[in-house]
Write a protein that holds these residues in place. Structure first.
Motif, PDB file in Angstrom:
ATOM      1  N   ALA A  59       0.835  -1.207   0.000  1.00 50.86           N
ATOM      2  CA  ALA A  59       0.000   0.000   0.000  1.00 50.86           C
ATOM      3  C   ALA A  59       0.866   1.253   0.000  1.00 50.86           C
ATOM      4  O   ALA A  59       0.554   2.231  -0.684  1.00 50.86           O
ATOM      5  CB  ALA A  59      -0.927  -0.009   1.210  1.00 50.86           C
ATOM      6  N   ASP A  60       1.967   1.230   0.757  1.00 52.80           N
ATOM      7  CA  ASP A  60       2.840   2.403   0.797  1.00 52.80           C
ATOM      8  C   ASP A  60       3.446   2.684  -0.570  1.00 52.80           C
ATOM      9  O   ASP A  60       3.504   3.840  -1.014  1.00 52.80           O
ATOM     10  CB  ASP A  60       3.952   2.199   1.827  1.00 52.80           C
ATOM     11  CG  ASP A  60       3.480   2.341   3.267  1.00 52.80           C
ATOM     12  OD1 ASP A  60       2.363   2.865   3.468  1.00 52.80           O
ATOM     13  OD2 ASP A  60       4.219   1.932   4.178  1.00 52.80           O
ATOM     14  N   GLU A  61       3.906   1.638  -1.241  1.00 58.72           N
ATOM     15  CA  GLU A  61       4.501   1.845  -2.567  1.00 58.72           C
ATOM     16  C   GLU A  61       3.447   2.241  -3.592  1.00 58.72           C
ATOM     17  O   GLU A  61       3.731   3.004  -4.524  1.00 58.72           O
ATOM     18  CB  GLU A  61       5.255   0.585  -3.009  1.00 58.72           C
ATOM     19  CG  GLU A  61       6.515   0.328  -2.198  1.00 58.72           C
ATOM     20  CD  GLU A  61       7.468  -0.656  -2.866  1.00 58.72           C
ATOM     21  OE1 GLU A  61       7.552  -0.660  -4.110  1.00 58.72           O
ATOM     22  OE2 GLU A  61       8.121  -1.410  -2.133  1.00 58.72           O
ATOM     23  N   THR A  62       2.235   1.741  -3.438  1.00 60.85           N
ATOM     24  CA  THR A  62       1.156   2.131  -4.346  1.00 60.85           C
ATOM     25  C   THR A  62       0.823   3.607  -4.163  1.00 60.85           C
ATOM     26  O   THR A  62       0.607   4.337  -5.148  1.00 60.85           O
ATOM     27  CB  THR A  62      -0.086   1.261  -4.114  1.00 60.85           C
ATOM     28  OG1 THR A  62       0.254  -0.115  -4.324  1.00 60.85           O
ATOM     29  CG2 THR A  62      -1.210   1.643  -5.058  1.00 60.85           C
ATOM     30  N   ARG A  63       0.781   4.065  -2.925  1.00 59.81           N
ATOM     31  CA  ARG A  63       0.543   5.485  -2.666  1.00 59.81           C
ATOM     32  C   ARG A  63       1.670   6.336  -3.271  1.00 59.81           C
ATOM     33  O   ARG A  63       1.411   7.381  -3.889  1.00 59.81           O
ATOM     34  CB  ARG A  63       0.456   5.741  -1.159  1.00 59.81           C
ATOM     35  CG  ARG A  63      -0.796   5.181  -0.496  1.00 59.81           C
ATOM     36  CD  ARG A  63      -0.675   5.247   1.018  1.00 59.81           C
ATOM     37  NE  ARG A  63      -1.825   4.680   1.693  1.00 59.81           N
ATOM     38  CZ  ARG A  63      -2.883   5.369   2.091  1.00 59.81           C
ATOM     39  NH1 ARG A  63      -2.934   6.674   1.875  1.00 59.81           N
ATOM     40  NH2 ARG A  63      -3.890   4.778   2.706  1.00 59.81           N
ATOM     41  N   ALA A  64       2.903   5.879  -3.107  1.00 58.80           N
ATOM     42  CA  ALA A  64       4.037   6.612  -3.670  1.00 58.80           C
ATOM     43  C   ALA A  64       3.978   6.616  -5.193  1.00 58.80           C
ATOM     44  O   ALA A  64       4.348   7.608  -5.839  1.00 58.80           O
ATOM     45  CB  ALA A  64       5.347   5.989  -3.187  1.00 58.80           C
ATOM     46  N   LEU A  65       3.503   5.518  -5.760  1.00 61.01           N
ATOM     47  CA  LEU A  65       3.365   5.432  -7.217  1.00 61.01           C
ATOM     48  C   LEU A  65       2.363   6.464  -7.720  1.00 61.01           C
ATOM     49  O   LEU A  65       2.600   7.143  -8.741  1.00 61.01           O
ATOM     50  CB  LEU A  65       2.925   4.025  -7.600  1.00 61.01           C
ATOM     51  CG  LEU A  65       2.774   3.720  -9.091  1.00 61.01           C
ATOM     52  CD1 LEU A  65       4.101   3.875  -9.810  1.00 61.01           C
ATOM     53  CD2 LEU A  65       2.231   2.300  -9.277  1.00 61.01           C
ATOM     54  N   ALA A  66       1.246   6.608  -7.016  1.00 62.68           N
ATOM     55  CA  ALA A  66       0.260   7.627  -7.395  1.00 62.68           C
ATOM     56  C   ALA A  66       0.889   9.014  -7.367  1.00 62.68           C
ATOM     57  O   ALA A  66       0.649   9.834  -8.276  1.00 62.68           O
ATOM     58  CB  ALA A  66      -0.937   7.563  -6.452  1.00 62.68           C
TER      59      ALA A  66
END
Length: 255
Positions: A59-66
């Motif tokens: 989830a953290d990397e997905t948020r950073a990806l956004a």
């Protein structure tokens, strides 16, 4: 010319879609799970609008990806292509979610909620979504005995339902779900019987076409033909319940 972000574009259908759109002159933002995987995009990098990295199982990397994509600019279209197939065990994410659910459903939901809203959204589904059923109990497989096929089918029902729910709630965005077929990618395996070329051309068409059929939101597509999805995906009550559960699981509302 359009700006298009494609998740999971280091190989398979995502890579094929990226190459097609770039050959047509569009600006494509590519995505790979890790910097090491991004090296596989070297042949496309010179013509790309950008390359972003992030593990959709986090989830953290997905948020950073956004945030990375928002930093490049607002996309005209987003193709949520990345996915995983039949995992033999309930592999977990850093947050404790089943990785199948996280990559196939939670990540597209989080990116949708956190990225600047595009004009078009395309989510990759599967014909297997029809075997999922209509229960939202134990979406994360914490109580049930793990069943790889059922978990995958459910994750694809959820992402299909997400697409059709957003098509209703966001009238100014063209939203579609696409069944690419069982195609011979790394995920589908070399013996997959469907057509790899047809497997990616529907989503590229929906991302940019001005043809009347592509401009009607809320479609479930297979090989550029509109089909009827599982009845659960069309049920407003099921859509509402799913969006509520996704917000609970991620801590983010797609408003």
């Amino acid at each position: 010319m359009a700006y298009i972000f494609i998740t999971g574009s280091a190989d398979g259908l995502g890579r094929a879609a990226a190459r097609t759109l770039m050959d047509e002159g569009h600006d494509v933002v590519l995505h790979a799970r890790t910097p090491g995987r991004a090296a596989d995009l070297a042949d496309l990098a010179a013509h790309a609008a950008g390359i972003v990295t992030g593990d959709l199982g986090s989830a953290d990397e997905t948020r950073a990806l956004a945030s990375q994509v928002n930093g490049i600019g607002r996309m005209d279209a987003v193709i949520h292509n990345a996915g995983i197939f039949l995992e033999p065990t309930r592999a977990t994410t850093p947050e404790g979610h089943a990785r199948t659910l996280a990559v196939n459903t939670l990540a597209p939901y989080l990116l949708t909620a956190l990225m600047d809203r595009p004009e078009r959204l395309i989510y990759l589904s599967s014909g297997m979504h029809r075997g999922a059923g209509d229960s939202l109990d134990d979406m994360d497989w914490t109580a049930r005995r793990w069943n790889p096929s059922q978990a995958y089918s459910e994750s694809k029902l959820y992402v299909t339902t997400l697409a059709l729910a957003l098509a209703h709630r966001w009238p100014h965005v063209l939203v579609h779900a696409v069944d690419p077929g069982w195609v011979p990618t790394k995920m589908g395996g070399p013996g997959a019987p469907d057509d790899l070329e047809l497997g990616h051309l529907t989503q590229t068409w929906l991302a940019v076409s001005k043809e009347p059929a592509a401009m009607v939101s809320g479609g479930y597509w297979h090989h550029r033909q509109r089909h009827i999805p599982a009845p659960e995906a069309l049920d407003p009550g099921f859509q509402d319940r799913l969006l509520h559960r996704l917000a609970e699981l991620t801590g983010v509302e797609a408003s």
